[in-house]
Write an enzyme that holds these catalytic residues in place. Structure first.
Site, PDB file in Angstrom:
ATOM      1  N   ASP A 137       0.850  -1.186   0.000  1.00 46.83           N
ATOM      2  CA  ASP A 137       0.000   0.000   0.000  1.00 46.83           C
ATOM      3  C   ASP A 137       0.886   1.235   0.000  1.00 46.83           C
ATOM      4  OD1 ASP A 137      -2.802   1.149   0.291  1.00 46.83           O
ATOM      5  OD2 ASP A 137      -1.801   2.103   1.987  1.00 46.83           O
ATOM      6  N   GLU A 139       0.852   5.672   0.423  1.00 43.99           N
ATOM      7  CA  GLU A 139       0.189   6.940   0.696  1.00 43.99           C
ATOM      8  C   GLU A 139       0.949   8.007  -0.076  1.00 43.99           C
ATOM      9  OE1 GLU A 139      -2.576   6.834   2.204  1.00 43.99           O
ATOM     10  OE2 GLU A 139      -2.400   4.822   3.035  1.00 43.99           O
ATOM     11  N   HIS A 290      -5.998   4.352   6.441  1.00 46.26           N
ATOM     12  CA  HIS A 290      -5.278   5.156   5.449  1.00 46.26           C
ATOM     13  C   HIS A 290      -3.821   5.388   5.815  1.00 46.26           C
ATOM     14  CE1 HIS A 290      -8.942   5.758   3.239  1.00 46.26           C
ATOM     15  NE2 HIS A 290      -9.529   6.330   4.282  1.00 46.26           N
ATOM     16  N   ASP A 295      -3.387  -0.550   6.432  1.00 39.69           N
ATOM     17  CA  ASP A 295      -4.160  -1.013   5.276  1.00 39.69           C
ATOM     18  C   ASP A 295      -3.611  -2.324   4.722  1.00 39.69           C
ATOM     19  OD1 ASP A 295      -5.758   1.170   5.561  1.00 39.69           O
ATOM     20  OD2 ASP A 295      -5.050   2.239   3.786  1.00 39.69           O
TER      21      ASP A 295
END
Length: 335
Positions: A137, A139, A290, A295
């Site tokens: 994941d 960000e 998030h 996640d």
């Protein structure tokens, strides 16, 4: 002076061969769930940055080991099949650069070879056993693939074992406009002790090679990967003059959620978002939503449930995947 840290967890699940994905994942997921309550399972692997030399100072790299049968073993990764896959400490000077046209032709040939490997894996159990499944994941500083940057990345090898997770903040060198989404501010990442992407990629490649089976393939999975995570990853590699290795395959778990919704069963989630799936499968939220590692851990458990409900095996997932080369070509054809 502070040190930048990339975190590797030490999960005590054995690494075994992969047959049915649900059976393969279960023991690892059980141990992953238990590890949430003990933050001491995170082991920092850090290198010191001095002010002198700025961001060009090199990171100290150490071999990543896993325990198997009570013994420490350093995983021997397969030799990279493309030039950029090598872990290097310094950029190659222009005076020693290879013929770019020839290298580009070689790379394209290798990419085409790997594009056909998916069907072979689907038909050959021995090849399927060589696949390493990585949930990841990212960000980012915003939603623009052109102007924004990755500010956090987390990965987890579903085989478990020591050092099966990887997590770090990334210095984007720009303002973080959407900190209200993930809680990561410019002050947290725009610092000398947070690695930039060009410094991080060699370490990321090294981590993947330490988890990859000799001569094997890596299946990367993320939720909404094709619309978000993968394009950002491709752009970051390209911006830093690296190629994504051709034996990396990418899948999007959101397509599995759509398959489940279309199955017409009586017990379906309320939607296909990560939150809707987590609530449907009654998976507790550990950490902040998030944030990359939170996640990743959630999706690792959701993937087990989705593959069980859809009766999917690892070869089934491979047939739904794309190489980065295929992904880019498909985008070009559609545009």
């Amino acid at each position: 002076m502070r040190s930048a840290a990339i975190y590797f967890s030490m999960l005590q699940a054995p690494r075994g061969s992969i047959h049915g994905l649900a059976n393969f994942c279960w023991e690892s997921f059980r141990n992953i769930s238990c590890s949430h309550v003990n933050s001491s399972s995170l082991k920092p692997l850090a290198s010191k940055y001095g002010v002198q030399g700025g961001y060009r100072r090199r990171w100290i790299r150490r071999p990543v080991t896993t325990k198997t049968g009570g013994r420490n073993k350093t995983n021997q990764a397969a030799k990279p099949s493309n030039l950029v896959g090598k872990i290097v400490d310094e950029k190659v000077s222009t005076s020693t650069a290879l013929d770019l046209n020839k290298a580009d032709e070689t790379s394209k040939h290798q990419q085409i070879q790997y594009c056909g490997i998916k069907q072979m894996i689907a038909e050959n159990k021995d090849l399927a056993d060589l696949v390493t499944v990585i949930i990841y994941d990212t960000e980012t500083s915003g939603l623009s693939r052109k102007d924004d940057r990755i500010i956090e990345i987390a990965l987890q090898d579903l085989a478990g074992g020591e050092n099966s997770t990887f997590q770090t903040l990334v210095n984007p060198g720009c303002y973080v406009a959407n900190s209200h989404i993930h809680g990561i501010t410019s002050n947290m990442v725009c610092r000398r002790d947070v690695p930039r992407m060009e410094e991080l990629i060699p370490i990321l490649l090294q981590f993947i090679k330490s988890r990859q089976k000799p001569g094997g393939y890596v299946l990367w999975g993320a939720h909404n990967s094709f619309a978000f995570d993968l394009p950002f990853l491709i752009n970051e590699f390209s911006r830093c003059s690296y190629e994504i290795p051709p034996n990396w395959l990418f899948m999007d778990t959101i397509s599995l959620a759509r398959e489940l919704m279309k199955s017409g069963g009586s017990n379906l989630p309320s939607g296909i978002s990560l939150q809707a799936l987590r609530e449907h499968y009654k998976i507790p939220l550990v950490g902040s939503a998030h944030r990359a590692m939170s996640d990743v851990r959630t999706l690792s458990m959701i993937l087990q449930m989705l593959t069980f409900d859809l009766k999917l095996t690892l070869p089934n997932l491979v047939t739904r995947s794309f190489t980065a080369f295929e992904y880019v070509n498909n985008k070009r054809k559609k545009s």
